[in-house]
Design a protein around this motif. Structure first.
Motif, mmCIF file in Angstrom:
data_model
loop_
_atom_site.group_PDB
_atom_site.id
_atom_site.type_symbol
_atom_site.label_atom_id
_atom_site.label_comp_id
_atom_site.label_asym_id
_atom_site.label_seq_id
_atom_site.Cartn_x
_atom_site.Cartn_y
_atom_site.Cartn_z
ATOM 1 N N GLU A 87 1.355 10.046 4.558
ATOM 2 C CA GLU A 87 0.767 11.194 4.194
ATOM 3 C C GLU A 87 -0.544 11.306 4.579
ATOM 4 O O GLU A 87 -1.168 12.336 4.997
ATOM 5 N N LYS A 88 -1.433 10.146 4.536
ATOM 6 C CA LYS A 88 -2.879 10.184 4.857
ATOM 7 C C LYS A 88 -2.929 10.400 6.278
ATOM 8 O O LYS A 88 -3.669 11.077 6.946
ATOM 9 N N SER A 135 -0.568 11.920 8.239
ATOM 10 C CA SER A 135 -0.407 13.170 8.361
ATOM 11 C C SER A 135 -1.700 13.860 8.452
ATOM 12 O O SER A 135 -2.223 14.855 9.304
ATOM 13 N N GLN A 136 -2.583 14.025 7.322
ATOM 14 C CA GLN A 136 -3.682 14.645 7.157
ATOM 15 C C GLN A 136 -4.819 14.230 8.122
ATOM 16 O O GLN A 136 -5.490 15.234 8.777
ATOM 17 N N ALA A 184 0.892 -0.998 -0.065
ATOM 18 C CA ALA A 184 0.098 -0.027 -0.022
ATOM 19 C C ALA A 184 0.773 1.344 0.024
ATOM 20 O O ALA A 184 0.351 2.350 0.014
ATOM 21 N N LYS A 185 2.127 0.881 -0.123
ATOM 22 C CA LYS A 185 3.144 2.240 -0.266
ATOM 23 C C LYS A 185 3.116 3.016 1.160
ATOM 24 O O LYS A 185 2.191 3.946 1.498
ATOM 25 N N TRP A 244 4.962 5.343 2.218
ATOM 26 C CA TRP A 244 4.855 6.849 2.233
ATOM 27 C C TRP A 244 3.611 7.472 2.028
ATOM 28 O O TRP A 244 3.051 8.456 2.633
ATOM 29 N N GLN A 245 2.755 6.859 1.254
ATOM 30 C CA GLN A 245 1.312 7.469 1.100
ATOM 31 C C GLN A 245 0.500 6.996 2.224
ATOM 32 O O GLN A 245 -0.353 7.992 2.567
ATOM 33 N N ILE A 246 0.770 6.097 2.966
ATOM 34 C CA ILE A 246 -0.207 5.793 4.275
ATOM 35 C C ILE A 246 0.258 6.905 5.415
ATOM 36 O O ILE A 246 -0.430 7.538 5.889
#
Ligand code: ZN
Length: 248
Positions: free
Chosen positions: A221-222, A224-225, A214-215, A217-219
């Motif tokens: 980022e999510k 963080s938001q 699921a990558k 770095w994308q997790i």
């Protein structure tokens, strides 16, 4: 992940005001450390959160390196009692090369030079397992190692930085995964913990295959938001300077 070595499994190397500490030397630690020019003979201690292979496989060679092949009796080893007794992860002749071996227990404090750390709570994991809260003169940070989520987990940890071992994308139940390990944190668990603790920075590490696909770095980022906290996905060889915490 460990068998494929898609990601390295060498552990965490801390340098806290000059005191160097190795946490969880998994398979390949000696190779990764020498590639990064990290000097094992500078280590003051090695800490094992638990005896599982991905956390302890290189402990013998790292003790050998820390003590310069036994020439210099030096450094301490910290580990739960089940890593040291019936089927020890460390050879007895290597123990004699150490300054000492200390048994990790729930709620205890330990010191390495000017650094102290606590193992506040026993985790829910198939073997005796502890996370750590480290205190330096300037910073406090926590490392939540392998565990199943449990009520109150966050309350034992704190500090400006939180390092979380994140293995699963989704929570697992034994019914859905018969015979498979389930005692690990998932992304929703991490979101919950980060929201409760609100550290200045959270670092995700120790990814399982589902997280990797699921990558991470994308997790991050999510998360963080979702949490308003700066969340970073660890990478092999990544360095994090604690001074960055003062700027967040
Ligand atoms: Zn484990």
């Amino acid at each position: 992940m460990v068998i494929s070595q898609l990601l390295a499994s060498g552990g965490l190397w801390l340098n806290l005001s000059g005191t160097e500490i190795l946490v969880d030397p998994g398979p390949g630690c000696i190779v990764q450390a020498s590639k990064k020019k990290l000097k094992a003979d500078k280590l003051g201690a090695i800490i094992l959160s638990h005896r599982h292979l991905d956390h302890s496989a290189d402990v013998n060679i790292m003790v050998e390196a820390m003590t310069q092949g036994g020439l210099k009796q030096h450094g301490k080893l910290f580990a739960p009692v089940d890593a040291l007794e019936a089927e020890p992860v460390i050879f007895s002749f290597l123990k004699d090369h150490l300054e000492g071996v200390e048994v990790l227990e729930e709620g205890k404090s330990y010191s390495i030079g000017d650094i102290s750390f606590t193992t506040p709570v026993r985790h829910i994991h198939p073997v005796e397992t502890y996370g750590m809260v480290f205190r330096t003169a300037r910073h406090t940070f926590s490392h939540i190692t392998d565990t199943r989520y449990f009520e109150g987990l966050s309350s034992y940890y704190g500090g400006e930085l939180l390092i979380i071992n994140l293995v699963f994308l989704e929570p697992r139940t034994q019914a859905d995964h018969p015979g498979m390990p389930i005692d690990h944190l998932s992304v929703p668990d991490a979101a919950h913990i980060i929201t409760e603790l609100k550290p200045r920075v959270a670092i995700l590490t120790h990814f399982g295959m589902s997280v990797w696909r699921a990558k991470p770095w994308q997790i991050a980022e999510k998360l963080s938001q979702q949490t308003g906290v700066k969340v970073i996905a660890a990478r092999d060889g990544m360095k994090f300077d604690l001074a960055e915490l003062d700027e967040v």
